[in-house]
Design an enzyme around this catalytic site. Structure first.
Site, short mmCIF file in Angstrom:
data_model
loop_
_atom_site.label_atom_id
_atom_site.label_comp_id
_atom_site.label_asym_id
_atom_site.label_seq_id
_atom_site.Cartn_x
_atom_site.Cartn_y
_atom_site.Cartn_z
N SER A 157 -17.09 20.38 16.39
CA SER A 157 -18.16 21.32 16.44
C SER A 157 -17.48 22.94 16.27
CB SER A 157 -18.74 21.30 17.81
OG SER A 157 -19.45 22.55 18.22
N HIS B 8 -32.30 -5.46 19.54
CA HIS B 8 -33.26 -4.25 19.87
C HIS B 8 -32.52 -3.23 20.33
CE1 HIS B 8 -36.64 -7.16 18.94
NE2 HIS B 8 -36.00 -7.72 19.56
N GLU C 221 -19.78 8.60 9.46
CA GLU C 221 -20.79 9.53 8.89
C GLU C 221 -20.57 9.73 7.34
OE1 GLU C 221 -21.66 12.18 12.89
OE2 GLU C 221 -20.56 13.07 11.31
N LYS D 117 -15.06 18.71 21.29
CA LYS D 117 -15.95 17.91 20.71
C LYS D 117 -15.34 17.43 19.29
CE LYS D 117 -20.85 17.05 19.85
NZ LYS D 117 -21.13 16.49 18.50
#
Length: 462
Positions: A314, A184, A327, A320
């Site tokens: 970014s 969970h 992805e 970043k």
């Protein structure tokens, strides 16, 4: 502007202009003009399959005494050049065309006839010679099975095996790394990282088995059924012989269909294979998302691993770095799942003796195979092989994991263990410290009960 050079070609509907440098004929040109829809054309794998079918058909027809040796040799040579990729630019027809794929079958017949005429130095007709003993209604379904079988054998299965082996190597390297398990998305009992990765590897291994289970049906070919499954205009031995011939050329044990009416009227095997590809896509989605969560942060997320830094993440935030490979793979998975919906709907379009959505089935199925093969390799080589484990962070989180008290339940009872867990969580203290104060057990006994590595081996601790 002056008009581009052209020549006149004709078919049963009359004459029309064809670009002078085009190898195709009138029927292909009509399809180019009729279907300016998407700009999507059949992939290389499908053109290869059509070329192999036409080459094999010429050889078989010559062996059956139906086609003279000069034309047969010329057709075979031209068709193999098409299969090898030498003339892909001469296959311009949009995927969204006539549902039988007749336009693309005739495209192949016309290109091969043009090339074979030059080689034979005598007329080779696209219908009478190249298409002898065939119909679009059996050739296109055969090309779907043939191209998919080749792509599965040569690209997909090797890529999935590579991914599974890469995960298993990484699991071996991290066998002694213990981390907080999660159910969970909440802290749970500890697991070894190797155990977590073994689940991924088994998902991929099962995906391999699922695809392999479809192969016997994928290797059954419609060729020989011709127009409606009766085999009209084909020699009775044609279907069996062309399956054997294609087997020799590819190393895949093809056979003629046990029922041509089934092979022409439906695409259940393509739907079945697509379903297994969808399952693999779901597996890749799960693995990729696990990697993204494990890599999250690096400060405010889980920060369990660091994926290889491949590019700036970014345009506005310097420094970043994003999990770009997982992805990309999740997007592949989503697209394959979407392709499966298209194939499922198209599979229902078997109206009486013919499925009339063959082109979109072929395109979507082959695209899914190629996408999954590429995604599996890039996930293995650019994400899993190179990720680094943040062991210090894992250990610190594990020491404070209140759920470790699960191992105390058989000794001190569920309610007392729950009280220890709540106190440890509230005070942000290691479970061992709180349990030493509240359980009445010695530190040595508690250390034995709460040893994270030992807890990953299961069983009841006493």
């Amino acid at each position: 502007m002056s008009e581009k050079p052209y020549r006149m070609e004709h078919d049963s509907m009359g004459e029309l202009k064809v670009p002078a440098d085009a190898l195709w004929g009138a029927q292909t040109q009509r399809a180019v003009q009729n279907f300016p829809i998407s700009g999507l054309v059949f992939p290389r794998a499908f053109i290869r399959a059509l070329g192999l079918i036409k080459a094999s058909a010429a050889n078989v027809n010559h062996g059956l005494g139906a086609l003279d040796g000069v034309r047969a040799k010329a057709i075979e040579a031209a068709a193999l050049e098409v299969a090898g990729g030498g003339y892909d630019r001469h296959f311009p027809i949009d995927v969204f065309q006539t549902g039988s794929g007749t336009s693309t079958n005739m495209n192949a017949n016309e290109v091969i006839a043009h090339l074979a005429t030059e080689k034979a130095r005598q007329p080779v007709h696209p219908n009478d010679h190249v298409n002898m003993g065939q119909s679009s209604n059996d050739s296109i379904p055969t090309a779907i099975h043939l191209s998919a079988a080749l792509e599965v054998k040569e690209r997909l299965l090797p890529a999935l095996i590579h991914l599974a082996e890469t995960i298993e190597v990484k699991a071996g390297e991290s066998d002694q790394v213990v981390k907080t398990g999660r159910t969970h998305l909440m802290d749970a009992m500890p697991v070894r990282m190797s155990q977590e990765l073994s689940g991924w590897a088994t998902q991929i291994r099962h995906g391999i088995s699922r695809v392999q289970a479809v192969l016997p049906r994928l290797q059954a070919l419609a060729q020989g059924g011709t127009a409606v499954g009766t085999g009209i205009n084909a020699h009775p031995e044609f279907g069996k012989r062309i399956a054997t011939e294609l087997g020799k050329r590819t190393g895949i044990p093809f056979r003629t269909s046990e029922n041509y009416f089934e092979s022409l009227s439906c695409q259940d095997t393509a739907v079945e294979l697509s379903g297994q590809l969808k399952t693999i896509a779901v597996s890749l989605m799960k693995i990729s998302n696990d990697l993204r969560w494990m890599n999250s942060g690096p400060l405010a997320g889980l920060g369990e691993i660091a994926l290889p830094a491949l590019q700036p993440g970014s345009s506005i935030m310097p420094g970043k770095v994003n999990p770009v490979i997982p992805e990309a793979v999740t997007m592949v998975a989503a697209h394959v799942i979407g392709n499966d919906v298209s194939i499922t709907v198209a599979g229902q379009a078997g109206n009486f003796q013919l499925n009339v959505m063959l082109p979109v089935i072929a395109y979507s199925l082959l695209q899914s195979i190629a996408l999954l093969a590429n995604a599996a390799r890039i996930l293995a080589d650019s994400a899993i092989t190179g990720f680094m484990v943040n062991q210090a962070h894992l250990r610190a989180a594990l020491d404070k994991n209140p759920i470790l008290v699960t191992a105390l339940s058989p000794v001190i009872g569920y309610e007392k263990a729950a009280a220890i867990a709540k106190q440890a969580y509230k005070q942000r203290r290691p479970v061992l410290e709180v349990a030493r104060e509240m359980s009445g057990l010695s530190e040595a006994h508690l250390k034995a009960l709460l040893d994270p590595l030992d807890l990953t081996r299961g069983g009841i601790k006493k």
